[in-house]
Enzyme design. Structure first.
Site, PDB file in Angstrom:
ATOM      1  N   LYS A   1       3.182  -0.503 -11.844  1.00  0.00           N
ATOM      2  CA  LYS A   1       1.882   0.368 -11.159  1.00  0.00           C
ATOM      3  C   LYS A   1       2.092   0.987 -10.089  1.00  0.00           C
ATOM      4  O   LYS A   1       2.012   0.309  -8.904  1.00  0.00           O
ATOM      5  CB  LYS A   1       0.710  -0.717 -11.093  1.00  0.00           C
TER       6      LYS A   1
ATOM      7  N   GLY B   1      -3.726   3.743 -12.529  1.00  0.00           N
ATOM      8  CA  GLY B   1      -4.904   3.459 -12.385  1.00  0.00           C
ATOM      9  C   GLY B   1      -5.088   2.588 -10.898  1.00  0.00           C
ATOM     10  O   GLY B   1      -4.251   2.791 -10.157  1.00  0.00           O
TER      11      GLY B   1
ATOM     12  N   GLY C   1      -4.410  -4.778  -9.829  1.00  0.00           N
ATOM     13  CA  GLY C   1      -3.818  -5.548  -9.145  1.00  0.00           C
ATOM     14  C   GLY C   1      -3.828  -7.155  -9.406  1.00  0.00           C
ATOM     15  O   GLY C   1      -2.892  -7.863  -9.540  1.00  0.00           O
TER      16      GLY C   1
ATOM     17  N   GLU D   1       7.454  -6.264   0.579  1.00  0.00           N
ATOM     18  CA  GLU D   1       8.040  -5.485   1.564  1.00  0.00           C
ATOM     19  C   GLU D   1       6.661  -4.573   2.141  1.00  0.00           C
ATOM     20  O   GLU D   1       6.142  -3.791   1.472  1.00  0.00           O
ATOM     21  CB  GLU D   1       8.801  -4.339   0.691  1.00  0.00           C
TER      22      GLU D   1
HETATM   23  P1  NAD Z   1      -1.661  -0.465   0.113  1.00  0.00           P
HETATM   24  O1  NAD Z   1      -1.436  -2.074   0.458  1.00  0.00           O
HETATM   25  O2  NAD Z   1      -2.860   0.172   0.195  1.00  0.00           O
HETATM   26  O3  NAD Z   1      -1.283  -0.239  -1.519  1.00  0.00           O
HETATM   27  C1  NAD Z   1       0.058  -0.427  -2.078  1.00  0.00           C
HETATM   28  C2  NAD Z   1      -0.083  -0.500  -3.571  1.00  0.00           C
HETATM   29  O4  NAD Z   1      -1.004  -1.743  -3.895  1.00  0.00           O
HETATM   30  C3  NAD Z   1      -0.714   0.577  -4.213  1.00  0.00           C
HETATM   31  O5  NAD Z   1      -0.297   0.533  -5.314  1.00  0.00           O
HETATM   32  C4  NAD Z   1      -2.139   0.023  -4.409  1.00  0.00           C
HETATM   33  O6  NAD Z   1      -2.998   0.557  -5.615  1.00  0.00           O
HETATM   34  C5  NAD Z   1      -1.897  -1.409  -4.896  1.00  0.00           C
HETATM   35  N1  NAD Z   1      -3.121  -2.278  -4.420  1.00  0.00           N
HETATM   36  C6  NAD Z   1      -4.219  -1.921  -3.716  1.00  0.00           C
HETATM   37  N2  NAD Z   1      -5.036  -3.175  -3.602  1.00  0.00           N
HETATM   38  C7  NAD Z   1      -4.384  -4.081  -4.470  1.00  0.00           C
HETATM   39  C8  NAD Z   1      -5.053  -5.440  -4.831  1.00  0.00           C
HETATM   40  N3  NAD Z   1      -6.161  -5.994  -4.260  1.00  0.00           N
HETATM   41  N4  NAD Z   1      -4.030  -6.047  -5.615  1.00  0.00           N
HETATM   42  C9  NAD Z   1      -2.704  -5.453  -5.970  1.00  0.00           C
HETATM   43  N5  NAD Z   1      -2.462  -4.143  -5.653  1.00  0.00           N
HETATM   44  C10 NAD Z   1      -3.212  -3.431  -4.828  1.00  0.00           C
HETATM   45  O7  NAD Z   1      -0.537   0.620   0.946  1.00  0.00           O
HETATM   46  P2  NAD Z   1      -0.255   2.050   0.944  1.00  0.00           P
HETATM   47  O8  NAD Z   1      -1.347   2.365   2.092  1.00  0.00           O
HETATM   48  O9  NAD Z   1      -0.097   2.517  -0.505  1.00  0.00           O
HETATM   49  O10 NAD Z   1       1.287   2.108   1.680  1.00  0.00           O
HETATM   50  C11 NAD Z   1       1.356   2.159   3.033  1.00  0.00           C
HETATM   51  C12 NAD Z   1       2.193   0.572   3.336  1.00  0.00           C
HETATM   52  O11 NAD Z   1       3.215   0.321   2.945  1.00  0.00           O
HETATM   53  C13 NAD Z   1       2.305   0.529   4.920  1.00  0.00           C
HETATM   54  O12 NAD Z   1       1.811  -0.545   5.497  1.00  0.00           O
HETATM   55  C14 NAD Z   1       3.861   0.560   4.977  1.00  0.00           C
HETATM   56  O13 NAD Z   1       4.324   0.136   6.111  1.00  0.00           O
HETATM   57  C15 NAD Z   1       3.936  -0.110   3.551  1.00  0.00           C
HETATM   58  N6  NAD Z   1       5.426   0.206   3.162  1.00  0.00           N
HETATM   59  C16 NAD Z   1       6.230  -0.796   3.444  1.00  0.00           C
HETATM   60  C17 NAD Z   1       7.679  -0.787   3.112  1.00  0.00           C
HETATM   61  C18 NAD Z   1       9.002  -1.774   3.213  1.00  0.00           C
HETATM   62  O14 NAD Z   1       9.887  -1.318   2.660  1.00  0.00           O
HETATM   63  N7  NAD Z   1       8.676  -2.755   3.861  1.00  0.00           N
HETATM   64  C19 NAD Z   1       8.153   0.492   2.538  1.00  0.00           C
HETATM   65  C20 NAD Z   1       6.912   1.262   2.466  1.00  0.00           C
HETATM   66  C21 NAD Z   1       5.701   1.370   2.737  1.00  0.00           C
END
Ligand code: NAD
Length: 471
Positions: free
Chosen positions: A169, A200, A206, A244
């Protein structure tokens, strides 16, 4: 505007059980780019059922067969590279010419993962025991919007190599390159059920994905807040959870480093992808006696970077990925001002001439104390905190004073000196004297930046179980 009305489940494009669509916006124009259908919980069940049914056959294929499939996938994706780059630029604003490199070049890593399939055939005799590797099973993948294709490849490629099947997803902000990926999977005829795509909202899908009884493993890339929740949810079934997460990476510049080169590297490192890079070196630690000079260099470099239309060839800094991300970043800039940090450049105003779109000025703060919110929390925007230090001891202590430990940087007089300092920083990676990103090296965090390692030969370890047979 494009419209996508189907999900990719069990090797076919099928209408969703869920209703409604999510709009994908272009953050440069604020216009609509696409409407993408929403999956619901029945679709989640159908996708995991397909992945489970495919697992016994796919995991029993030979390494040579899987390597062959990965190579086919690689060739087909190479042909779609321009579409992939445009999809990413349109949905999250990374300048197109830069996206072709930093967002899409990861496709080449598939070739290496084809070779890594053979590691599954490595067996080890330990006295009277035979130790073998077996695929972990059905994987649930959840990815963010900042490097959406890179995060897909970093999970899907090792999963395919090891014989896992999967349900993916993507972020609802950036689903388009995942749809192209599924088109390529369909085009090459990958066995049905091995790869399934759901689109979605994460908030809706999630929980069901993470707790799904048919999911043997969850691999999540995203914010630390969501990662914590996922780990808690998955705890009940003891499934493997690879996280990650976020970062607030320090960059120590020593007294004998080439200041101009080091500061310039640090500024460009953060500003690329408009600061939305998990490993960005957002805390720049500079010797106090070089601080004034360093801030002047940083100002000059930041102001030389072209901000604007992501389709223009010379743009370095595009918009934020969305208007809401712009709001988040502006709130942090305001917070920095409220806490007493001073602007070297940038700030709250729109960049000149950009009257709409999710643009933020490349911003550099000076007089930052590491305890300030802007030095502790991940801003995920084009914002650098410049922090002075007096001794290397103090610099290392500031570097480690963070809940995060994803990446770091050191620029010193010699590589040996930089490596000595790098080894004292509690982080999963370090960029030494301006070293380049390497797709063959593992990437992952210490502390609240996560617990997994993706990419390179270490990137497949998460995807297999070890079985020991006593003979
Ligand atoms: P986010 O946590 O808001 O969303 C990430 C994913 O999780 C999306 O697909 C989102 O739809 C999903 N999601 C949202 N709510 C959820 C839930 N309750 N249960 C399961 N999934 C859910 O993060 P973002 O804003 O999309 O991405 C930015 C973040 O990602 C930053 O903190 C960045 O540092 C991190 N990041 C880390 C790495 C790494 O390799 N460590 C790489 C890239 C980005």
């Amino acid at each position: 505007m494009q419209r996508f009305d189907k999900l990719f489940i069990n090797g076919e494009w099928v209408p969703p059980h869920g209703s409604g669509h999510t709009t994908v916006f272009n953050p440069a124009t604020e216009g609509e780019v696409a409407q993408v259908c929403n999956a619901d919980l029945d679709d989640v069940n159908a996708a995991f059922a397909a992945a489970r049914a495919a697992f016994p056959i796919w995991s029993a294929t030979s390494a040579a067969e899987r390597a062959d499939w990965i190579r086919k996938l690689h060739s087909a994706l190479e042909r779609r590279k321009d579409d992939l780059a445009m999809a990413i630029t349109q949905s999250m604003g990374c300048p197109l010419e830069i996206a072709k490199i930093i967002q899409v070049n990861c496709v080449k890593a598939l070739e290496k993962f084809a070779g890594r399939a053979y590691e599954m055939e490595v067996e080890k005799r330990i006295n009277n025991s035979l130790v073998v590797r077996e695929a972990v099973g059905v994987c649930a993948f959840i990815t963010p919007w900042n490097y959406p294709l890179y995060q897909l490849i970093g999970k899907v490629a090792p999963a395919l190599a090891t014989g896992c099947t999967m349900v993916l997803k993507p972020s609802s902000v950036t689903p388009l390159q995942d749809i192209i990926f599924a088109e390529v999977v369909a085009e090459i005829g990958l066995p049905k059920g091995v790869f399934n795509l759901l689109t979605g909202k994460g908030g809706v899908l999630g929980d069901a994905m993470v707790t799904h009884p048919e999911a043997d493993m969850v691999s999540f890339t995203g914010s630390t807040a969501t990662g914590k929740r996922i780990q808690q949810l998955a705890a009940d079934s003891i499934k493997r959870v690879c996280l990650e997460l976020g970062g607030k990476s320090p960059f120590i510049i020593t007294e004998n480093a080439p200041l101009e080169q080091a500061v310039s590297f640090g500024v460009k490192d953060v500003m690329i992808n408009t600061g939305q890079t998990c490993i960005a070196l957002t805390r720049m630690l500079v010797p106090a006696n070089k601080y004034e000079e360093a801030t002047q260099i940083a100002k000059k470099v930041a102001e030389s970077l072209k901000v604007g239309d992501p389709l223009a060839k010379d743009t370095y800094v595009g918009p934020m990925s969305s208007m809401s991300q712009r709001e988040t970043v502006l709130k942090y800039i305001q917070k920095g001002l409220d806490e007493g940090a001073k602007l070297v450049t940038g700030g709250l105003e729109r960049p000149k001439g950009l009257t709409h779109g999710a643009y933020v000025k490349p911003t550099i703060f000076r007089d930052v104390h590491n305890k300030m919110t802007i030095a502790q929390e991940e801003i995920f925007g084009p914002v650098i905190c410049m922090i002075p230090y007096n001794t290397i001891e103090e610099a290392v202590s500031i570097a480690n004073d963070s809940i995060y430990g994803l990446s770091s940087g050191v620029w010193a007089g010699t590589q040996e000196e930089a490596i000595r300092i790098a080894r004292r920083i509690r982080a999963g990676g370090c960029y030494v004297n301006g070293g380049d990103f390497n797709y063959d090296a593992p990437l992952g965090g210490y502390k609240q930046s996560g617990n997994g390692r993706e990419w390179g030969e270490f990137g497949i370890h998460e995807f297999y179980e070890i079985k020991s047979m006593q003979l």
